[in-house]
Design an enzyme around this catalytic site. Sequence first.
Site, mmCIF file in Angstrom:
data_model
loop_
_atom_site.group_PDB
_atom_site.id
_atom_site.type_symbol
_atom_site.label_atom_id
_atom_site.label_comp_id
_atom_site.label_asym_id
_atom_site.label_seq_id
_atom_site.Cartn_x
_atom_site.Cartn_y
_atom_site.Cartn_z
ATOM 1 N N GLY A 69 1.789 7.404 -9.269
ATOM 2 C CA GLY A 69 1.231 7.479 -9.633
ATOM 3 C C GLY A 69 1.650 9.998 -10.438
ATOM 4 N N THR A 70 1.484 10.597 -9.644
ATOM 5 C CA THR A 70 1.312 11.914 -9.405
ATOM 6 C C THR A 70 3.075 11.755 -10.695
ATOM 7 O OG1 THR A 70 0.480 12.602 -7.320
ATOM 8 C CG2 THR A 70 1.993 14.260 -8.507
ATOM 9 N N SER A 194 -1.969 4.716 -11.462
ATOM 10 C CA SER A 194 -1.042 4.887 -10.062
ATOM 11 C C SER A 194 -2.081 3.642 -9.452
ATOM 12 C CB SER A 194 -1.982 6.323 -8.847
ATOM 13 O OG SER A 194 -0.919 5.596 -7.684
ATOM 14 N N ALA A 195 -0.738 2.416 -9.102
ATOM 15 C CA ALA A 195 -0.946 1.221 -8.648
ATOM 16 C C ALA A 195 -2.140 1.133 -7.021
ATOM 17 C CB ALA A 195 0.334 0.717 -8.539
ATOM 18 N N HIS A 196 -1.905 2.305 -6.172
ATOM 19 C CA HIS A 196 -2.363 1.968 -5.086
ATOM 20 C C HIS A 196 -4.092 2.354 -4.674
ATOM 21 C CE1 HIS A 196 -1.855 6.445 -4.779
ATOM 22 N NE2 HIS A 196 -2.700 6.224 -3.767
ATOM 23 N N CYS A 320 -13.520 22.292 5.507
ATOM 24 C CA CYS A 320 -13.526 21.661 6.879
ATOM 25 C C CYS A 320 -12.965 20.374 6.929
ATOM 26 C CB CYS A 320 -14.552 21.980 7.179
ATOM 27 S SG CYS A 320 -15.930 23.081 6.745
#
Length: 460
Positions: A69-70, A194-196, A320
């Site tokens: 996807g990126t 993005s598939a995941h 954090c």
Amino acid sequence: MPYFDAASAAPLHPVARQALLAALDEGWADPARLYREGRRARLLLDAAREAAAEAVGCRPDELVFTPSGTRAVHSGVSGALAGRRRVGGRLVVSAVEHSSVLHAGEAHAAAGGTVTEVPVGRTGAVDPAAFAAELGEGTALACLQSANHEVGTEQPVAEVAEACRAAGVPLLVDAAQSLGRGPVPEGWSLLAASAHKWGGPAGVGLLAVRKGVRFAPQGPSDERESGRAPGFENLPAIVAAAASLRAVRAEAAAEGARLRELVDRIRARVPELVPDVEVVGDPVRRLPHLVTFSCLYVDGETLLSELDREGFSVSSGSSCTSSTLTPSHVLRAMGVLSEGNVRVSLPAGTDSADVDRFLAVLPGVVASVRERLGAAPAAAEPEPAQELVVDALGKRCPIPVIELAKVIGSVRVGGTVTVLSDDAAARLDIPAWCEMRGQRYVGETATPQGAPAYVVRRTT
């Protein structure tokens, strides 16, 4: 062990698993070849493209598969900007876009372009009128996510798309979080996903570019995927991604309604069970499976670790838990509390009993972390001071805010506490603490030595 981080990666859908195993046997050959194994692979690739295009709402020849996807976002942004370079070099994005969009913007700025970030309100949504106002002369591309990855707020894509159409500016929509969850936003010019995120295998993204959008793929290309995603296709993963996308979208309405009820339970019960908590994001216009809240006086990394010990896998946008120790850009843009941040995103099939057990465990976990950090407020002084200075230099979140809370009762009403802190999170969390506790945030100054100083006036 309940897995509550579907916004990062959804568990592999059963349909994806079946399709993947079948395609490993049938789709291993090169789909560009003309012999029978290649023709069989090509049929599988074409069928996957048609299924994905139907889900997205575009023509099959408008959609390509990418390695992630990126990569889809980066290719979409760079290709659209290059295709419209004669128009100008201005990119307009929301301040809460996924990091892939912001990184693409940084690369564009480094190459001489300009990037304009449109601010968001406290719920995380852009104002369509404010977005439209930035679509001036020289704007080559606009980017707006369908829904936020960290807080779940849905963006007014249709209204922004209409403004982009009127201005003649293509709109790239990052639909990674929403594509498997509900209707596809209307009016987009380019769309990435993005598939995941929807239960397909990792390593598959998709990029759709409408016909008529000027687009010039950047970098070396070849004959595959219209030159927009060079390299040998991971065909088994693509087949599994397309099959699972069709499956999850068929289930989306019923499963979304069920998960929304569970998330509503979390949104309502957490503030009742845990004191000093802020639930963030839009309470109505949001993804059905995601809720984010922040806890005062809590170290986010410790909180997530303790929840993991109790069997719950959740994530956080807290500084954090970041390798950079800087607050989430999303929480910062919203102006909400970043410390002790927890994102719960429920995968399909989440059991109601698991949510109830999470709600039963959370109060004790938060209380134990606060006790460990010494977060109990100190008793008020019998003769309050007019001014106090808290030196929290070198201390990380949430210690500066804990120290502030301990001494606020030691100054008289109208008096001030100045907190010295070189932690970037303090710039966000101290004003957020003031809003939650009814105190007045005066502003930021600097000591003669140049250390950041945050001034708080006691009003209650």
